[in-house]
Design an enzyme around this catalytic site. Structure first.
Site, PDB file in Angstrom:
ATOM      1  N   LYS A 131      -8.887   0.469  -0.440  1.00  0.00           N
ATOM      2  CA  LYS A 131      -7.574   1.059  -0.188  1.00  0.00           C
ATOM      3  C   LYS A 131      -6.968   0.402   1.047  1.00  0.00           C
ATOM      4  CE  LYS A 131      -5.528   5.688   0.436  1.00  0.00           C
ATOM      5  NZ  LYS A 131      -5.848   7.134   0.527  1.00  0.00           N
ATOM      6  N   LEU A 189       0.730   8.254   3.155  1.00  0.00           N
ATOM      7  CA  LEU A 189      -0.523   8.642   2.503  1.00  0.00           C
ATOM      8  C   LEU A 189      -0.516  10.082   2.006  1.00  0.00           C
ATOM      9  CD1 LEU A 189      -3.123   7.110   5.025  1.00  0.00           C
ATOM     10  CD2 LEU A 189      -2.134   6.031   2.989  1.00  0.00           C
ATOM     11  N   SER A 215      -3.420   9.744  -2.760  1.00  0.00           N
ATOM     12  CA  SER A 215      -2.826   8.543  -2.218  1.00  0.00           C
ATOM     13  C   SER A 215      -3.623   7.271  -2.497  1.00  0.00           C
ATOM     14  CB  SER A 215      -2.631   8.697  -0.701  1.00  0.00           C
ATOM     15  OG  SER A 215      -3.890   8.820  -0.038  1.00  0.00           O
ATOM     16  N   SER A 239      -6.803  12.930  -2.234  1.00  0.00           N
ATOM     17  CA  SER A 239      -6.392  11.533  -2.403  1.00  0.00           C
ATOM     18  C   SER A 239      -7.425  10.631  -3.054  1.00  0.00           C
ATOM     19  CB  SER A 239      -5.978  10.936  -1.051  1.00  0.00           C
ATOM     20  OG  SER A 239      -4.751  11.495  -0.642  1.00  0.00           O
TER      21      SER A 239
END
Length: 515
Positions: A131, A189, A215, A239
């Site tokens: 990420k 985010l 996210s 997320s």
């Protein structure tokens, strides 16, 4: 003249595409209407048989091949780079592409094996995606902010630009992993879908009418289309779990302090009431276990003071295995699950209810106990949690948006969208396809895939009475024809610091439901 933020975003977007080798460019990309599902046979059409074999092998089996010398790291890396390049063109899921560096790293690993007859580490030759919060040498970290382009977390002259690396990046390299791309996130985010002003909207590979989640949406999309065997996201309020559920993956939100977060970029720095954690997503539960054991073998607590000094505990995993192996025998070994079919704030849609039923029936048919669990309403604690993310009145987010020269109306629009996205899961997104089998002290959570939406089975309940306006919005956003074929998962929740047990349980539950 000062370059506008729109031009800076366009230049960055074009640079990402330019990093894709010409022979991997899709010349006639289909529209969503022409090709809704780009997984399976569709994406295989761009790959050789050998590339398909490699990229559709899970992380556990890949390292079985690489650590014995049966497969070469370079061949594996090239195959995943190719599939990742296709994924980005179809889904807008990458922020950074560094394939050349990855191939060079893989060659070094092959040379080491040829010379020493052994792997560098337990992840030898395994491609791992990250990420875009991880700092990697010679690679930017924008985290979706136009104003972070060409900087180190929005600052210039720090001496860290494209030099500094996050602690976990160092550990992954030590373990023999090959890093090759960084994946998309929503700016801030703080959203359950992934969109930003650099690359646009990240799409779901199974159904490009839907979101890949957020996210860690780029991770979900990339691994979902098998452009990565395993990757890392972060999670504060879903997320990792949302993208895992949306893309038919296994994902784990570890207990805070089990994995190192040292040296990673983040939003709302200093917000310590609910800590963000880093964790893996993959196509199998076994792959998550492989990665967790590998990272803990690096003794991350020696390098990140926030990490618990707690190695992988085989006895915890074996304790669950012992119970499962005796289930149905004269010893009467069994597990007990509490099922929470709704939080009483937003009721689950028809496919989620069916997924919970599938899991409950499977558990009971294998001799386990399943009890109803009805805790106090989560509404009060959720309301308090949302307040913690606004203690600074949004100054951190506003300052990052302002770096792009955002005196224009778009900045205020972005801020509004970021705030609304915390509650909005509809239109192209849809409400999160994850409900929970939950237990007390909810601090360690994993997602496992269960089924897919079937428009002929998961029909709308026309007589449904919504709980309130929020529930009404979610209820009305469910359209079986749009969601048909979408992944549906459930969440398993256990006590804190019980990752070994929960991974074993997730693997077992996935097996008995056929995933």
């Amino acid at each position: 003249m000062t370059t506008s933020w729109q031009d800076r975003a366009r230049q960055k977007r074009e640079a990402i595409l330019a990093a894709i080798p010409p022979e991997w460019v899709i010349k006639d990309r289909p529209s969503i209407e022409e090709q809704r599902d780009v997984t399976g046979e569709y994406i295989r059409g761009f790959l050789s048989e050998r590339e398909v074999e490699i990229t559709e092998t899970d992380a556990e089996k890949i390292v079985d091949k690489t650590t014995t010398g049966a497969w070469k790291a370079e061949e594996i890396t090239r195959a995943f780079c190719h599939r990742a390049a296709l994924a980005h063109q179809l889904l807008h899921c990458l922020h950074e592409i560094f394939f050349d560096a990855a191939i060079e790293s893989a060659r070094s690993l092959d040379a080491y094996f040829a010379e020493h007859g052994k792997p560098v580490g337990p992840l030898h030759g395994l491609p791992v995606s990250l990420k875009d919060q991880f700092h990697v040498k010679d690679v930017e970290t924008t985290m979706g902010y136009v104003g972070w382009i060409g900087t180190f977390e929005g600052k210039v002259g720090t001496g860290k630009e494209k030099v500094f690396e996050s602690e976990m990046v160092r550990e992954l390299r030590n373990l023999g992993a090959v890093l090759y791309c960084k994946t998309s996130v929503p700016h801030t985010l703080m959203a359950g879908e992934t969109t930003n002003n650099i690359i646009g909207y990240t799409l779901n590979p199974k159904n490009r009418n839907l979101t890949a989640g957020g996210s860690s949406g780029g991770e979900g999309a990339l691994i979902g289309i098998k452009g990565s065997p395993i990757g890392f996201g972060t999670d504060i309020g879903g997320s990792i779990r949302i993208p895992a559920a949306f893309n038919g993956l296994y994902g784990i939100r570890p207990t805070s302090g089990r994995f190192p977060y040292q040296g990673m970029a983040n939003s709302m720095d200093g917000q310590n009431t609910i800590l963000s954690v880093v964790g893996p997503l993959a196509t199998t539960a076994g792959s998550l276990r492989l990665m967790t054991k590998a990272i803990l073998s690096q003794q991350p607590w020696l390098h990140d003071p926030m990490v618990h000094e707690m190695p992988w505990r085989d006895s915890h995993e074996q304790g669950i295995s012992t119970i499962l192996n005796s289930t149905g025998s004269s010893e009467g070994g069994k597990l007990c699950f509490g099922v929470m079919p709704t939080d009483g704030i937003v009721n689950p849609s028809p496919p989620i209810r069916r997924a919970i039923d599938i899991v409950v029936k499977a558990l009971r048919s294998h001799g386990h106990e399943v009890v109803d669990w009805n805790p106090p309403s989560h509404r009060a604690i959720l309301d308090e949690a949302f307040k913690t993310w606004d203690f600074d009145a949004g100054s951190d987010l506003k300052s990052s948006f302002a770096l792009s020269g955002g005196a224009d109306a778009s900045t205020s629009r972005q801020l509004r969208c970021a705030a609304k996205a915390l509650l909005r899961q509809r239109d192209i997104g849809g409400e999160p396809l994850q409900s929970s089998l939950r237990g007390p002290r909810q601090d360690q959570k994993s997602i496992l895939p269960v089924t897919e939406v079937d428009k002929d089975i998961d029909v709308v309940d026309v007589e449904y009475t919504p709980l309130d306006e929020r529930d009404k919005i979610c209820h009305e956003s469910y359209d079986p024809s749009i969601y048909d074929g979408a992944h549906v998962g459930v969440q398993l929740v256990g006590r804190r610091l019980q990752e070994e047990k929960m991974l074993a349980i997730a693997e077992y539950v996935g097996k008995i439901v056929g995933k």
